[in-house]
Design an enzyme around this catalytic site. Sequence first.
Site, PDB file in Angstrom:
ATOM      1  N   LYS A   3       0.649  -1.473   0.452  1.00 20.09           N
ATOM      2  CA  LYS A   3       0.200   0.075   0.420  1.00 20.09           C
ATOM      3  C   LYS A   3       0.752   1.239   0.138  1.00 20.09           C
ATOM      4  CE  LYS A   3      -3.812  -1.868   2.090  1.00 20.09           C
ATOM      5  NZ  LYS A   3      -5.021  -2.147   3.175  1.00 20.09           N
ATOM      6  N   LYS A  61      -5.512 -12.113  -6.223  1.00 16.15           N
ATOM      7  CA  LYS A  61      -6.392 -12.278  -5.531  1.00 16.15           C
ATOM      8  C   LYS A  61      -7.922 -11.730  -5.650  1.00 16.15           C
ATOM      9  CE  LYS A  61      -5.729  -9.205  -1.403  1.00 16.15           C
ATOM     10  NZ  LYS A  61      -5.162  -9.146  -0.365  1.00 16.15           N
ATOM     11  N   LYS A 119     -11.202  -5.759  -3.462  1.00 18.64           N
ATOM     12  CA  LYS A 119     -11.319  -4.276  -2.989  1.00 18.64           C
ATOM     13  C   LYS A 119     -10.493  -3.855  -3.793  1.00 18.64           C
ATOM     14  CE  LYS A 119     -11.399  -3.966   1.517  1.00 18.64           C
ATOM     15  NZ  LYS A 119     -12.691  -5.149   2.661  1.00 18.64           N
TER      16      LYS A 119
HETATM   17  P1  TYM Z   1     -10.690  -7.058   5.533  1.00 17.95           P
HETATM   18  O1  TYM Z   1     -11.200  -6.248   5.069  1.00 17.95           O
HETATM   19  O2  TYM Z   1      -9.606  -6.999   3.949  1.00 17.95           O
HETATM   20  O3  TYM Z   1     -11.140  -8.950   4.906  1.00 17.95           O
HETATM   21  C1  TYM Z   1     -11.896  -9.322   5.673  1.00 17.95           C
HETATM   22  C2  TYM Z   1     -11.236 -10.186   5.305  1.00 17.95           C
HETATM   23  O4  TYM Z   1     -11.838 -10.879   4.366  1.00 17.95           O
HETATM   24  C3  TYM Z   1      -9.897 -11.968   3.605  1.00 17.95           C
HETATM   25  N1  TYM Z   1     -10.378 -12.226   2.442  1.00 17.95           N
HETATM   26  C4  TYM Z   1     -10.389 -13.059   1.463  1.00 17.95           C
HETATM   27  N2  TYM Z   1     -10.032 -14.104   1.820  1.00 17.95           N
HETATM   28  C5  TYM Z   1     -10.584 -15.120   0.340  1.00 17.95           C
HETATM   29  N3  TYM Z   1     -10.442 -14.332  -0.802  1.00 17.95           N
HETATM   30  C6  TYM Z   1     -10.212 -13.215  -1.420  1.00 17.95           C
HETATM   31  N4  TYM Z   1      -9.829 -12.777  -2.314  1.00 17.95           N
HETATM   32  C7  TYM Z   1     -10.094 -12.359   0.170  1.00 17.95           C
HETATM   33  N5  TYM Z   1      -9.815 -10.985   0.139  1.00 17.95           N
HETATM   34  C8  TYM Z   1     -10.488 -10.793   1.648  1.00 17.95           C
HETATM   35  C9  TYM Z   1      -9.669 -11.628   4.913  1.00 17.95           C
HETATM   36  O5  TYM Z   1      -8.753 -12.284   4.678  1.00 17.95           O
HETATM   37  C10 TYM Z   1      -9.742 -10.671   5.778  1.00 17.95           C
HETATM   38  O6  TYM Z   1      -9.917 -12.041   6.816  1.00 17.95           O
HETATM   39  N6  TYM Z   1      -6.367  -6.526   8.501  1.00 17.95           N
HETATM   40  C11 TYM Z   1      -8.093  -7.344   8.402  1.00 17.95           C
HETATM   41  C12 TYM Z   1      -9.407  -6.530   9.455  1.00 17.95           C
HETATM   42  C13 TYM Z   1      -8.816  -6.639  10.608  1.00 17.95           C
HETATM   43  C14 TYM Z   1      -9.113  -8.230  11.601  1.00 17.95           C
HETATM   44  C15 TYM Z   1      -9.062  -7.643  12.844  1.00 17.95           C
HETATM   45  C16 TYM Z   1      -9.100  -9.133  11.200  1.00 17.95           C
HETATM   46  C17 TYM Z   1      -8.765  -5.520  12.033  1.00 17.95           C
HETATM   47  N7  TYM Z   1      -8.293  -6.157  13.078  1.00 17.95           N
HETATM   48  C18 TYM Z   1      -9.146  -8.356  13.970  1.00 17.95           C
HETATM   49  C19 TYM Z   1      -8.782 -10.164  11.930  1.00 17.95           C
HETATM   50  C20 TYM Z   1      -8.502 -10.207  13.607  1.00 17.95           C
HETATM   51  C21 TYM Z   1      -8.373  -6.625   6.686  1.00 17.95           C
HETATM   52  O7  TYM Z   1      -8.506  -5.692   6.624  1.00 17.95           O
HETATM   53  O8  TYM Z   1      -9.813  -7.395   6.263  1.00 17.95           O
END
Ligand code: TYM
Length: 332
Positions: free
Chosen positions: A112, A195, A198
């Site tokens: 990023k 992958k 968004k």
């Molecule tokens: P975020 O908001 O980007 O995504 C939410 C969840 O979706 C999963 N994910 C995917 N899994 C499989 N294939 C894909 N193409 C794909 N794209 C997204 C992500 O792995 C995630 O589980 N940092 C985290 C948010 C967060 C969090 C936390 C998660 C903040 N605090 C504490 C767990 C525990 C994030 O950006 O997820």
Amino acid sequence: RPRVLSGIQPTADSFHLGNYLGALRQWPKLQDTHETFYMVVDLHAITVEQDPKVLRERTRVSAAQLLGLGVDPDRSALFVQSHVPEHTQLSWVLECLTGFGEAGRMTQFKDKAAKQGTDRASVGLFTYPVLQAADILVYQADAVPVGEDQRQHLELSRNLAQRFNHRFGKTFIVPEPHIVKDTAKIFDLQDPTVKMSKSASSPNGIVELLDDPKRSAKKIRSAVTDTGREIVFAPEQKAGVSNLLTIYSALTGRSVEDLESAYAGKGYGDLKKDLAEVLVEFITPFQERVNSYLDDIAELDKVLARGAERARQVASRTLSVVYDRIGFLPPV
Ligand code: TYM
């Protein structure tokens, strides 16, 4: 009961199929076996520029989607991250235990920051994974259901828990990632080597759960596949077809082997047409549920307030132990 914590960012108008199949699908299931804490991570969302009005809207729509997917506010604490101040309070403590180089090695940060340029990338983007560690550790979570792209952040959370325990005495549970291998990484429909994301996927590469189901069906039907004919699961040679089989299998509960034999002798077009239908059947009632939650914003906000209250009870207990262990004077 063992504890589970997970979060999702409210940074898009809709969750996508990767979010759902990679992580969110596990959330309701874990309610049967675990004490569950699920949140919309609005603090994480502001590490990149957000419009206040849009952020507020997306936070509610995110919560409604979680409810629509089966998160049950009577069994889970469902809340908004900024409603629980202990996350940021613990984050500061953990920041002071995180190496500068250690944080700099986080690949999501590097990606990023490279995209934005180091002058525009915020310090918040840099400390993002430490706040995530605080999210997890403050609930003493045993397991964290996420997709594969969060593995490195989970590793940092584990390291910070161990480091704190080593230095100040056993305080934190060391959390385990709960990553379901088959669906840990859902790929972009137009470029099945990367992958679904968004921020990076083209509009036709990503299926948004709240998008018009007809459009989503069309995206599946025009997914990139190879020039061969055989419908077999072979991620190296047939990334596109394999991704479609993964999605199909996850949405129907049918095994990939079962799908392979059902489609023996048929063409890619048949597979895509059927998967498009399966997807529409999943999406349509989901959208109805989400809309009904959004029809009553006052009730939705109440649910989130209740969730935050429950979450705070646990988080504040952890934080006061932490403050004591590191030598802060109690405010008598
Ligand atoms: P975020 O908001 O980007 O995504 C939410 C969840 O979706 C999963 N994910 C995917 N899994 C499989 N294939 C894909 N193409 C794909 N794209 C997204 C992500 O792995 C995630 O589980 N940092 C985290 C948010 C967060 C969090 C936390 C998660 C903040 N605090 C504490 C767990 C525990 C994030 O950006 O997820």
